[in-house]
Design a protein around this motif. Structure first.
Motif, short mmCIF file in Angstrom:
data_model
loop_
_atom_site.label_atom_id
_atom_site.label_comp_id
_atom_site.label_asym_id
_atom_site.label_seq_id
_atom_site.Cartn_x
_atom_site.Cartn_y
_atom_site.Cartn_z
N GLY A 182 0.82 -1.20 0.00
CA GLY A 182 0.00 0.00 0.00
C GLY A 182 0.85 1.25 0.00
N GLY A 183 0.19 2.39 -0.16
CA GLY A 183 0.92 3.64 -0.16
C GLY A 183 0.09 4.76 -0.74
N LEU A 184 0.77 5.85 -1.05
CA LEU A 184 0.13 7.04 -1.61
C LEU A 184 0.47 7.12 -3.09
CD1 LEU A 184 -1.31 9.80 -1.33
CD2 LEU A 184 0.91 10.76 -0.69
N VAL A 185 -0.53 7.32 -3.91
CA VAL A 185 -0.32 7.40 -5.35
C VAL A 185 -1.29 8.43 -5.93
CG1 VAL A 185 -1.97 5.54 -5.84
CG2 VAL A 185 -0.09 6.00 -7.45
N GLN A 186 -0.89 9.03 -7.03
CA GLN A 186 -1.77 9.97 -7.71
C GLN A 186 -2.82 9.24 -8.53
OE1 GLN A 186 0.80 12.64 -9.94
NE2 GLN A 186 0.86 14.08 -8.23
N ALA A 187 -3.92 9.91 -8.76
CA ALA A 187 -4.98 9.34 -9.60
C ALA A 187 -4.40 8.95 -10.95
CB ALA A 187 -6.11 10.34 -9.76
N GLY A 188 -4.81 7.78 -11.41
CA GLY A 188 -4.30 7.25 -12.66
C GLY A 188 -3.09 6.37 -12.50
N GLY A 189 -2.53 6.34 -11.32
CA GLY A 189 -1.34 5.55 -11.05
C GLY A 189 -1.66 4.10 -10.73
N SER A 190 -0.62 3.37 -10.38
CA SER A 190 -0.75 1.93 -10.12
C SER A 190 -0.08 1.56 -8.80
CB SER A 190 -0.09 1.13 -11.24
OG SER A 190 -0.73 1.36 -12.48
N LEU A 191 -0.60 0.52 -8.20
CA LEU A 191 0.01 -0.10 -7.04
C LEU A 191 -0.22 -1.60 -7.14
CD1 LEU A 191 -1.06 2.12 -3.98
CD2 LEU A 191 1.27 1.82 -4.85
N ARG A 192 0.67 -2.34 -6.52
CA ARG A 192 0.50 -3.79 -6.46
C ARG A 192 0.54 -4.21 -5.01
NH1 ARG A 192 1.02 -7.71 -10.37
NH2 ARG A 192 1.40 -9.85 -9.64
N LEU A 193 -0.54 -4.79 -4.55
CA LEU A 193 -0.61 -5.32 -3.20
C LEU A 193 -0.26 -6.80 -3.22
CD1 LEU A 193 -3.95 -3.74 -1.91
CD2 LEU A 193 -1.65 -2.76 -1.92
N SER A 194 0.47 -7.21 -2.19
CA SER A 194 0.81 -8.62 -2.06
C SER A 194 0.42 -9.09 -0.66
CB SER A 194 2.30 -8.85 -2.26
OG SER A 194 2.67 -8.57 -3.60
N CYS A 195 -0.02 -10.32 -0.58
CA CYS A 195 -0.40 -10.91 0.70
C CYS A 195 0.24 -12.28 0.80
CB CYS A 195 -1.92 -11.01 0.80
SG CYS A 195 -2.53 -11.86 2.26
N THR A 196 0.96 -12.49 1.87
CA THR A 196 1.56 -13.80 2.10
C THR A 196 0.81 -14.49 3.24
OG1 THR A 196 3.20 -12.80 3.57
CG2 THR A 196 3.83 -13.13 1.28
N ALA A 197 0.71 -15.80 3.15
CA ALA A 197 -0.03 -16.58 4.12
C ALA A 197 0.83 -17.69 4.70
CB ALA A 197 -1.27 -17.18 3.47
N SER A 198 0.58 -17.98 5.95
CA SER A 198 1.27 -19.09 6.60
C SER A 198 0.33 -19.75 7.59
CB SER A 198 2.53 -18.58 7.33
OG SER A 198 2.18 -17.65 8.33
N GLY A 199 0.61 -21.01 7.89
CA GLY A 199 -0.19 -21.72 8.88
C GLY A 199 -1.33 -22.52 8.32
N ARG A 200 -1.47 -22.54 7.00
CA ARG A 200 -2.55 -23.28 6.36
C ARG A 200 -2.04 -23.69 4.99
NH1 ARG A 200 -8.49 -20.55 5.60
NH2 ARG A 200 -9.09 -21.81 7.38
N THR A 201 -2.55 -24.81 4.48
CA THR A 201 -2.16 -25.23 3.13
C THR A 201 -2.72 -24.24 2.14
OG1 THR A 201 -2.21 -27.55 3.84
CG2 THR A 201 -2.19 -27.10 1.47
N PHE A 202 -1.90 -23.29 1.75
CA PHE A 202 -2.35 -22.13 0.97
C PHE A 202 -3.06 -22.56 -0.30
CE2 PHE A 202 -2.32 -17.80 -0.25
CZ PHE A 202 -2.07 -17.75 -1.61
N SER A 203 -2.54 -23.55 -0.97
CA SER A 203 -3.08 -23.94 -2.28
C SER A 203 -4.44 -24.60 -2.19
CB SER A 203 -2.10 -24.87 -2.99
OG SER A 203 -1.87 -26.03 -2.21
N ALA A 204 -4.93 -24.85 -0.99
CA ALA A 204 -6.22 -25.51 -0.84
C ALA A 204 -7.37 -24.54 -0.60
CB ALA A 204 -6.16 -26.49 0.33
N TYR A 205 -7.07 -23.24 -0.52
CA TYR A 205 -8.10 -22.27 -0.14
C TYR A 205 -8.18 -21.12 -1.13
CZ TYR A 205 -8.18 -24.69 4.31
OH TYR A 205 -8.31 -25.65 5.28
N GLY A 206 -9.41 -20.69 -1.35
CA GLY A 206 -9.60 -19.46 -2.10
C GLY A 206 -9.15 -18.28 -1.28
N MET A 207 -8.84 -17.20 -1.96
CA MET A 207 -8.37 -15.99 -1.30
C MET A 207 -9.14 -14.79 -1.82
SD MET A 207 -5.91 -16.86 0.80
CE MET A 207 -5.15 -15.27 1.14
N GLY A 208 -9.24 -13.76 -1.02
CA GLY A 208 -9.97 -12.58 -1.43
C GLY A 208 -9.33 -11.30 -0.94
#
Length: 122
Positions: free
Chosen positions: A8-34
């Motif tokens: 996350g962060g501050l960006v001007q209108a029209g710009g881009s950002l990429r959010l990433s989320c890492t998971a641990s403690g569960r078989t990640f590939s077995a669950y949907g994410m949102g």
């Protein structure tokens, strides 16, 4: 289960950002994410979701064509690429791990990350 979002962060209108989320403690590939978001004074709302395999993706109408969800099961990571950002996209963004039920409903998700702030200036 622990989820941690970054990007996350501050960006001007029209710009881009990429959010990433890492998971641990569960078989990640077995669950949907949102991804959900909550703007000041508003209820939390659905943004995007992806099935456990990554084959099916769902996006809210408000972000369709601008945001794209993806996942890398080998890295236990789910991303949200946000292009063409608008001031109304300003919110705290949360990643969540789905248990069961509709991908669009936050009640279907049983684990949540702490959120990351996205601010879009006009």
């Amino acid at each position: 289960v622990q989820l941690q979002a970054c990007g996350g962060g501050l960006v001007q209108a029209g710009g881009s950002l990429r959010l990433s989320c890492t998971a641990s403690g569960r078989t990640f590939s077995a669950y949907g994410m949102g991804w959900f978001r909550q703007a000041p004074g508003k209820e939390r709302e659905f943004v995007a979701a992806i099935t456990y395999s990554g084959v099916n993706k769902y996006h809210a109408n408000s972000v369709m064509g601008r945001f794209t969800i993806s996942r890398g099961n080998a890295k236990n990571m789910v991303d949200l690429q946000m292009n063409g950002l608008k001031p109304e996209d300003t919110a705290v963004y949360y990643c969540a791990s789905r248990d069961s039920g509709s991908y669009y409903s936050e009640r279907s998700y049983d684990y949540w990350g702490p959120g990351t702030q996205v601010t879009v200036s006009s």
